[in-house]
Design a protein around this motif. Structure first.
Motif, PDB file in Angstrom:
ATOM      1  N   ASP A  50      54.315  12.830  77.123  1.00 12.86           N
ATOM      2  CA  ASP A  50      55.296  12.902  76.043  1.00 12.86           C
ATOM      3  C   ASP A  50      55.574  11.512  75.475  1.00 12.86           C
ATOM      4  OD1 ASP A  50      55.351  15.528  76.755  1.00 12.86           O
ATOM      5  OD2 ASP A  50      57.324  15.469  77.688  1.00 12.86           O
TER       6      ASP A  50
ATOM      7  N   PHE B 286      58.687  17.810  76.417  1.00  9.99           N
ATOM      8  CA  PHE B 286      58.009  19.096  76.366  1.00  9.99           C
ATOM      9  C   PHE B 286      58.034  19.724  77.751  1.00  9.99           C
ATOM     10  CE2 PHE B 286      56.611  16.823  72.723  1.00  9.99           C
ATOM     11  CZ  PHE B 286      56.271  17.762  71.759  1.00  9.99           C
TER      12      PHE B 286
ATOM     13  N   GLN C 213      59.148  21.964  72.993  1.00 11.33           N
ATOM     14  CA  GLN C 213      59.901  20.717  72.866  1.00 11.33           C
ATOM     15  C   GLN C 213      61.385  21.069  72.949  1.00 11.33           C
ATOM     16  OE1 GLN C 213      61.878  17.482  72.270  1.00 11.33           O
ATOM     17  NE2 GLN C 213      62.126  18.848  70.506  1.00 11.33           N
TER      18      GLN C 213
ATOM     19  N   PRO D 227      58.324  15.741  66.889  1.00 12.06           N
ATOM     20  CA  PRO D 227      58.009  15.500  68.301  1.00 12.06           C
ATOM     21  C   PRO D 227      56.519  15.211  68.509  1.00 12.06           C
ATOM     22  CG  PRO D 227      59.340  17.482  68.015  1.00 12.06           C
ATOM     23  CD  PRO D 227      58.842  17.090  66.671  1.00 12.06           C
TER      24      PRO D 227
ATOM     25  N   THR E 117      53.515  14.802  71.780  1.00 11.72           N
ATOM     26  CA  THR E 117      52.988  14.683  73.140  1.00 11.72           C
ATOM     27  C   THR E 117      51.483  14.503  73.029  1.00 11.72           C
ATOM     28  OG1 THR E 117      52.997  15.657  75.358  1.00 11.72           O
ATOM     29  CG2 THR E 117      52.666  17.163  73.513  1.00 11.72           C
TER      30      THR E 117
END
Length: 210
Positions: free
Chosen positions: A142, A147, A169, A186, A188
């Protein structure tokens, strides 16, 4: 008062707690996001007064310092503390990390030989159905947000029923990010930068309230 911070974890079902004290200098905080303005820290003695529901006869103390080496002091056992009238004092040097706890079973961890570096295993597939809820899946890193594995609340595709595990998320607001300022997430990361000519298939669901 002379710089540093502390955080406490308390057992909601009992009187056990763990207190972590940190006094890191500005010179050793270059990775903080966003960058910190200049600040000064100096060694000092601080006194804590425990809440009545947290009174303890013995506190176990562990100490690290990432600014006193190399070699550095890492999770070194210190003399136990016996609070008097619910109070105790401790001297904190610059670079000091103290773990003070009512739990007696603490110990310095150990690990075996580090395995040699190997390429990312391909082909790779993960349906997230072998992880505990709220855990992080293997290989994901992440960068912005957090996540976790959770059960889906809506169909991702016709072959995946409601309640099946998905990677979600879970941070409800823009976080302080390791990359950028948090406005590009977000995010990752999975895989390795050496990949070329890779075929990827993924099911993605955007919640209605996103």
């Amino acid at each position: 008062p002379q710089g540093g911070y502390y955080v406490t974890w308390v057992d909601p079902k009992g009187a056990d707690f763990t207190l972590v004290l940190v006094k890191i200098s500005h010179e050793h905080a270059p990775c903080i996001r966003p960058a910190l303005p200049h600040f000064e820290v100096v060694a000092e003695t601080v006194t804590f007064e425990l809440a009545k529901n947290l009174l303890a006869k013995t506190l176990y103390v562990w100490f690290s310092n990432l600014e006193d080496g190399p070699p550095y002091t890492l999770f070194e056992k210190k003399t136990n503390i016996a609070p008097v009238d619910g109070k105790f004092s401790i001297e904190i040097p610059v670079g000091g990390y103290f773990t003070i706890t009512t739990l007696s079973g603490g110990k310095k961890g150990s690990y075996g030989p580090i395995p040699p570096s190997t390429p990312f295993p391909l082909p790779h597939m993960d349906g997230f159905d072998h992880y505990p809820m709220s855990s992080a899946p293997q290989y994901f890193a992440d960068q912005i947000g957090i996540f976790e594995i959770h059960n889906s609340s809506a169909n991702v595709d016709p072959c995946q029923p409601i309640g099946s595990p998905i990677l979600r998320q879970v941070v409800p607001q823009t976080p302080i990010a390791w990359q950028g300022w948090g406005d590009k997430g977000p995010l990752t990361v999975l895989g390795m930068r050496e990949w070329q000519d890779i075929s990827i298939s993924v099911d993605v669901m955007i919640p209605d309230d996103a």
